[in-house]
Write an enzyme that holds these catalytic residues in place. Structure first.
Site, PDB file in Angstrom:
ATOM      1  CG  HIS A  73      -1.712   1.266   1.362  1.00  0.00           C
ATOM      2  ND1 HIS A  73      -1.532   2.154   2.406  1.00  0.00           N
ATOM      3  CD2 HIS A  73      -2.679   1.802   0.578  1.00  0.00           C
ATOM      4  CE1 HIS A  73      -2.364   3.164   2.270  1.00  0.00           C
ATOM      5  NE2 HIS A  73      -3.071   2.980   1.167  1.00  0.00           N
ATOM      6  CB  SER A  74       1.006   4.245   0.274  1.00  0.00           C
ATOM      7  OG  SER A  74       1.525   5.546   0.174  1.00  0.00           O
ATOM      8  CG  LEU A  75       7.303   4.280   0.846  1.00  0.00           C
ATOM      9  CD1 LEU A  75       7.905   4.813  -0.434  1.00  0.00           C
ATOM     10  CD2 LEU A  75       7.838   5.047   2.058  1.00  0.00           C
ATOM     11  CB  SER A  96       2.941  -0.466  -3.801  1.00  0.00           C
ATOM     12  OG  SER A  96       3.025   0.943  -3.990  1.00  0.00           O
TER      13      SER A  96
END
Length: 780
Positions: free
Chosen positions: A397-399, A401
């Site tokens: 999720h977000s960073l 990924s």
């Protein structure tokens, strides 16, 4: 009277609010007060309640509160006494408040069986519950998390419950207090004598009016002397016997069989949603959503035993970065301004993670933490599930990924590492001695320094820059030694990544089309860097230090040593991912269609349309076509109503425009041209006379519009091998309220994935499609 807290698990202390529960017991002194009641002596002996006095209820007992009681038919004959069936609960603490939650019936039965067994032996028994993610120690009455760090939670074998006048749920009594109530209840049922009052030494009173009406009164001494209405503080609590008589939702048990294992990596900051919950809590929600979707969309397969469940485990790296080992929080705090402290604390705890990841020092800490935690969880899961033979996937999720993207990009596939390497070359590269290596590098003066520390080639391969610096070796020789070790002694690290240069290849040459380099046989450049205007640059002899590697995507040695995962991920799911933006910032213009992760087969980029952090991937692969992302279907099998209405209005306006303009065009042609001048049209032939102005206006025939719409729905475009030729970008359907004000829901849309049923269903469909399990769309 304050000691009554232990009698009921914290009821007296929480008299005004009735929300707190503790576990102290004050029944340790059985000689305080003798039990008396108007029953035969044999009955009094059988009662055995030394802490309570039992007497008939006086006529004046709480007449004002009788109207709020649940009045029952007193002429009904009570059933014979039956032992209460216990149910096990655990305590959950949040914001200095305690709440009690029931185990599933399967877990409760396992705990009860272990409880009956542990009474016959001295050793403690450990029971795995909640999908074996927690262990319960029966004698200690504590629940411990298995896969992550979490404070132990108290566990109770619950039989009696209470609820205050302002409470919304029932709370369990302590086991000792419940035992006293059960003994008194047994005597009352056996002798059919009700309206009895139990006076405890703490000043609390429990009155058994009838089998279904039992009240718990607060001690009078706990009332506030300045209270305007003392009766409000002396309102009794309702007492219930057995979990079946209280309004509590007992969770469904989880299937024991695990079909797939998924690791979920969080983004910036310790909180993962607007409620400031941790990654563990958010993953628990995602797991619950997935279980409900399995029950609704794979019901038949579950009933036939073809489907078990998907296990989701959280991966936490934020605590390691901001822990005492790095000391980064203390360093940042020394330079932080004292003004607007809350905002600065939020910035230091969340937004700075983006800068830390772009730092070579802290980026190494982050990737090491993620890889080691994933490998640790995988080994622990295999240990607790030795029968597991399913696949493993990862979610970021977000960073998170982006971290997974860089990790998967720099994984080594051993079979591919050997391609293009002649037999015997690997052993020849590793046959050099320490003296031969230093001679080749013209660094013979450091031979005695290394030998004095018993350093050979094997130990030198494990050394880092700091180790050589501690030996007094200058920077230049250190870099030469480390480069030689990485290049010669560990060839797989370089030959593994697609597009990396061989040991004898020359530096990349800069041309008008970008950076060119010699490749391994059968391999092509994966991505294309932005053309340089400064001439040829030999990236292989520079320690770039940009904080993350482009391995397989761009050429060049970097300062980050990416660890290897102990498994090959089946699928990589990115939620709200900024991967496309970071790749562009790193100077990468496009991804070669032939590029794929060395060890991962599939890749899905899932995002919300109003997510301010999410970016697309497909335009970097297919840049010549403006391709819309794939719309993720609603988990109920349809589009949201406002999207359906929007599409219907769009189609209606297009049809109306085409029909009106087509009629006007036909009329104008008939008016301006003589009928005799019109060429005879053959049967089945249609005229298609349009002017450039009409083409520019976007007028199209019905067949052309339908064809274009069909092409938009099913584009025949090669998407490359990053997801096995399938689409990569998938967009969620926004809710109606979100479409009214996308700015208001921007942050919420970035944190919505943990509870998104549509995203979870897409993940489950990808997993079970690979397993060959049929998808079942439930009827509306």
């Amino acid at each position: 009277m304050s000691s009554s807290e232990g009698d009921r698990g914290g009821l007296s202390q929480a008299a005004p609010n009735n929300n707190n529960i503790t576990t102290q017991d004050d029944f340790d002194n059985p000689t305080q007060t003798a039990a008396t009641c108007n029953t035969p002596e044999a009955s009094k002996a059988e009662l055995s309640l030394p802490e309570a006095q039992i007497s008939p209820v006086l006529d004046e007992v709480s007449p004002s509160s009788a109207s709020s009681f649940e009045m029952l038919d007193m002429e009904s004959v009570p059933p014979p006494y039956q032992e209460v069936q216990p149910h096990w609960f655990f305590c959950r603490q949040a914001d200095d408040c305690e709440s009690w939650h029931p185990f599933s019936r399967e877990d409760s039965d396992k705990l009860e069986n272990a409880f009956n067994t542990v009474r016959e032996q001295e050793e403690d028994i450990v029971v795995a519950v909640e999908g074996e993610r927690y262990d319960v120690h029966i004698k200690e009455r504590m629940r411990f998390a298995v896969y992550w760090d979490q404070a132990p939670a108290e566990v109770r074998r619950c039989t009696w419950f209470y609820k205050g006048d302002k409470d919304t749920r029932f709370f369990p009594y302590s086991e000792e207090f419940s035992k006293r109530l059960e003994e008194a209840y047994m005597i009352a049922v056996t002798l059919d004598e009700w309206k009895r009052k139990l006076d405890f030494p703490t000043g609390e009173t429990v009155i058994l009016h009838n089998p279904k009406l039992i009240m718990h009164y607060q001690p009078i001494g706990l009332q506030d002397e300045w209270a305007s209405s003392p009766s409000d503080q002396s309102r009794p609590c309702t007492v219930k016997r057995g979990v079946e008589n209280i309004s509590v939702e007992i969770p469904e048990g989880e299937p024991e069989k695990v079909d797939h294992l998924v690791f979920m990596v969080h983004g910036i900051g310790p909180a993962c949603d607007l409620r400031f919950r941790s990654i563990v809590q958010c993953v628990n929600d995602f797991r619950s959503v997935s279980l409900s979707l399995l029950a609704s969309h794979y019901r038949r397969s579950q009933q036939e035993g073809h489907v078990g469940r998907v296990e989701f485990l959280p991966v936490n790296w934020h605590s390691a970065l901001h822990g005492d080992a790095t000391g980064v929080d203390e360093d940042i705090q020394r330079i932080t301004l004292p003004s607007i402290s809350r905002l600065r604390h939020f910035t230091n705890d969340t937004l700075l993670d983006l800068f830390f990841y772009n730092s070579p020092t802290y980026c190494q800490t982050i990737v090491d933490t993620v890889a080691s935690e994933v490998n640790r969880l995988h080994a622990l899961f295999q240990q607790r599930h030795p029968e597991f033979d399913g696949k493993v996937s990862v979610v970021g999720h977000s960073l998170g990924s982006l971290i997974l993207f860089d990790l998967l990009t720099n994984q080594r596939n051993r079979s591919r590492a050997r391609e293009g390497v002649p037999s015997g070359e690997h052993s020849a590269l590793n046959s050099d001695t320490l003296e031969q290596m230093l001679t080749k590098l013209d660094l013979q003066q450091y031979l005695q320094t290394l030998l004095a520390e018993n350093v050979d080639m094997e130990s030198l391969a494990l050394c880092q820059d700091s180790d050589l610096r501690n030996l007094g070796i200058p920077l230049g020789p250190r870099k030469k030694i480390l480069h030689y070790i990485r290049k010669k002694r560990l060839p797989e690290d370089y030959k593994m990544a697609p597009g990396h240069q061989t040991s004898d290849s020359g530096p990349p040459q800069v041309t008008s089309e970008g950076i060119q380099s010699s490749e391994l046989p059968g391999q092509e450049s994966s991505l294309h860097n932005k053309p340089s205007t400064t001439g040829a640059v030999d990236y292989e002899y520079f320690d770039v230090g940009i904080g993350q590697s482009n391995g397989g995507i761009a050429k060049g040695q970097v300062s980050i040593d990416y660890p290897q995962l102990v498994f090959y991920p089946e699928t990589f799911f990115a939620f709200g991912s900024p991967i496309g933006m970071f790749l562009t910032v790193r100077g990468l213009k496009r991804i070669d269609p032939n590029y794929s992760f060395p060890t991962c087969k599939s890749f899905y980029n899932i995002y919300h349309p109003y997510d301010p952090v999410a970016y697309r991937i497909e335009p970097m692969i297919v840049s010549e076509v403006d391709l819309e992302p794939m719309l993720i279907p609603h988990h109920k099998g349809r589009k949201r109503m406002h999207l359906e209405l929007k599409d219907s209005l769009t189609r209606m306006s297009m049809d109306l425009r085409n029909n009106v303009l087509g009629s006007l065009r036909t009329a104008w042609q008939s008016f301006t041209r003589p009928v005799a001048a019109l060429p005879p049209a053959e049967e089945g032939e249609a005229t298609n006379d349009t002017t450039p102005q009409e083409d520019q206006a976007g007028v199209c025939t019905e067949a052309e519009c339908s064809a274009s719409a069909e092409q938009a729905e099913q584009p025949e475009i090669e998407m490359g091998m990053l997801n096995g030729g399938r689409r990569i970008d998938y967009v969620l359907q926004e809710k109606p309220i979100e479409s009214f004000n996308e700015y208001l829901f921007a942050i919420q849309s970035h944190l919505c994935y943990w509870e998104s049923e549509d995203a979870a269903l897409l993940l489950l469909r990808e997993i079970y499609d690979n397993l060959g399990v049929a998808f079942e769309q439930p009827q509306q």
